[in-house]
Design an enzyme around this catalytic site. Structure first.
Site, mmCIF file in Angstrom:
data_model
loop_
_atom_site.group_PDB
_atom_site.id
_atom_site.type_symbol
_atom_site.label_atom_id
_atom_site.label_comp_id
_atom_site.label_asym_id
_atom_site.label_seq_id
_atom_site.Cartn_x
_atom_site.Cartn_y
_atom_site.Cartn_z
ATOM 1 C CB CYS A 233 -7.102 7.762 -2.912
ATOM 2 S SG CYS A 233 -7.264 6.254 -3.892
ATOM 3 N NE ARG A 238 -4.548 5.671 -0.362
ATOM 4 C CZ ARG A 238 -3.615 6.614 -0.233
ATOM 5 N NH1 ARG A 238 -3.387 7.156 0.958
ATOM 6 N NH2 ARG A 238 -2.921 7.024 -1.262
#
Lengths: 286, 100
Positions: A233, A238
């Site tokens: 990410c 994430r």
């Protein structure tokens, strides 16, 4: 590995508050959330100040991780239940981190802080008192962590899953939209990466979708089960969420998290980049 | 400036100059009352999740977006609500949300 081994519901959590050998830990980058109220008995893990090396761009080493967990009163044989804000992004990062250092039984609270709050469950400002332990971390498991050269070599050969939002993937935004737009030197994504935003794996209340729904999401996006996978990410939290989904929930065997992610890749000299939002500004030349 | 993904403190008191940033900001309300602790999402024109913050005690939220049409959607124990905003470019684009 089944879902029950890696994920607990808010109901389970509430029933197990104060249970022997179960330690709850809230993980956030901004710890004011914890300070303003947390799950009873939960210790605080500060993503920035405790899990990241203060000097180098890396996370803390084995000895420092052992010391950190000892100081928090966590033992090697404890069941650690991690939760946090931001839809469990940082808790998922910590989960990956605990696994990397070989913790046997670590789980995520499904839905994290958000689900707990939406359920209307109780929060407290009282900090727990836990006795110091003698935690011993194992050597880091490199099979779940990808480094930059490996990522470059994965172009066209492995699954690269970019889990950022579509506008970050396309180069339109450099950071998630709740942050000022700064970070890597260039926008765009790693060539041949598919874009499956982390949010595709979660419901609006922050809980994970069912295995069946998850298989459909990644199947339709073109993830090839027969290949190894690297998720990335912007800074690796994430993508930890997606790493958790692919490896821990769906049981894919070789999935790595590239925690250098776009802040590293998008600042490297000479690597190929796709930037659909600005086709003329490819960084491949010059 | 933050290196991470934790949202900066949410406040309506914007810097006088948003610079080259395209800011979508507003307040979550239930009736006349501001609602703090609501989970506010920014969705792009296709409805895709872009970012999420928690509204401040005064109900404020803020996103750094790009030009385009956006939906802001709030989720709270008291209810949910959403609003749309067209951001034409750099500057402040207000978008208040009323909870049902």
């Amino acid at each position: 590995m089944s879902r029950e081994d890696v994920l607990v519901s808010t109901e389970w959590a509430e029933q197990n508050l104060g249970a022997d050998k179960v330690v709850f830990a809230e993980v956030d980058e901004d710890t004011t959330a914890y300070d303003g109220g947390h799950i009873s008995g939960a210790v605080k893990l500060d993503w920035r100040n405790e899990l990241q090396d203060p000097v180098r761009r890396d996370f803390v080493g084995r000895d420092d991780f052992s010391e950190l967990l000892s100081s928090k009163g966590i033992s090697n044989d404890d069941t650690v239940v991690l939760y946090g804000g931001n839809n469990n992004w940082f808790a998922a990062y910590a989960y990956w981190y605990f696994k990397l250092y070989g913790h046997a039984d670590v789980r995520l609270l499904d839905g994290g802080r958000k689900k707990w709050e939406l359920d209307g469950r109780e929060l407290t400002k009282q900090e727990p008192q836990r006795s110091r332990t003698n935690y011993s971390a194992q050597d880091p498991d490199r099979s779940i962590r990808a480094f930059r050269d490996e990522v470059v070599n994965a172009i066209n050969t492995q699954n690269l899953v970019d889990v950022r939002s579509p506008d970050e993937f396309s180069g339109k935004l450099l950071a998630p939209a709740h942050l000022p737009q700064e970070s890597a030197q260039r926008g765009g994504h790693i060539p041949t990466a598919i874009n499956v935003p982390w949010s595709k794996a979660a419901n609006e209340d922050g809980t994970f979708k069912s295995d069946e729904e998850l298989r459909k999401v990644y199947g339709e996006a073109g993830l090839d089960d027969s290949k190894d996978t690297i998720a990335y990410c912007r800074i690796g939290e994430r993508s930890s969420h997606t790493w958790f989904v692919l490896r821990e929930l769906l049981g894919h065997s070789n999935v790595k998290n590239y925690d250098g992610s776009w802040t590293e890749y998008g600042s490297l000299i000479g690597v190929p980049i796709d930037n659909p939002s600005e086709k003329d500004s490819t960084t491949q030349g010059a | 400036m933050s290196d991470g993904c934790g949202a900066p403190q949410q406040t309506a008191t914007l810097e006088a100059d948003t610079g080259d940033q395209t800011v979508v900001a507003g307040k979550v309300r239930s009736g006349d009352q501001p609602v703090g602790g609501a989970f506010v999402r920014l969705l792009d024109s296709s409805g895709e999740f872009t970012a999420e913050v928690v509204s401040s005690d005064e109900g404020d939220f803020r996103f750094y977006a790009a030009s385009g049409t956006w939906t802001v959607r709030a989720l709270h124990r008291q209810g949910s609500g959403q609003a749309e905003v067209a951001a034409s470019g750099p500057g402040l684009h207000p978008a208040d949300i009323a909870l049902d």
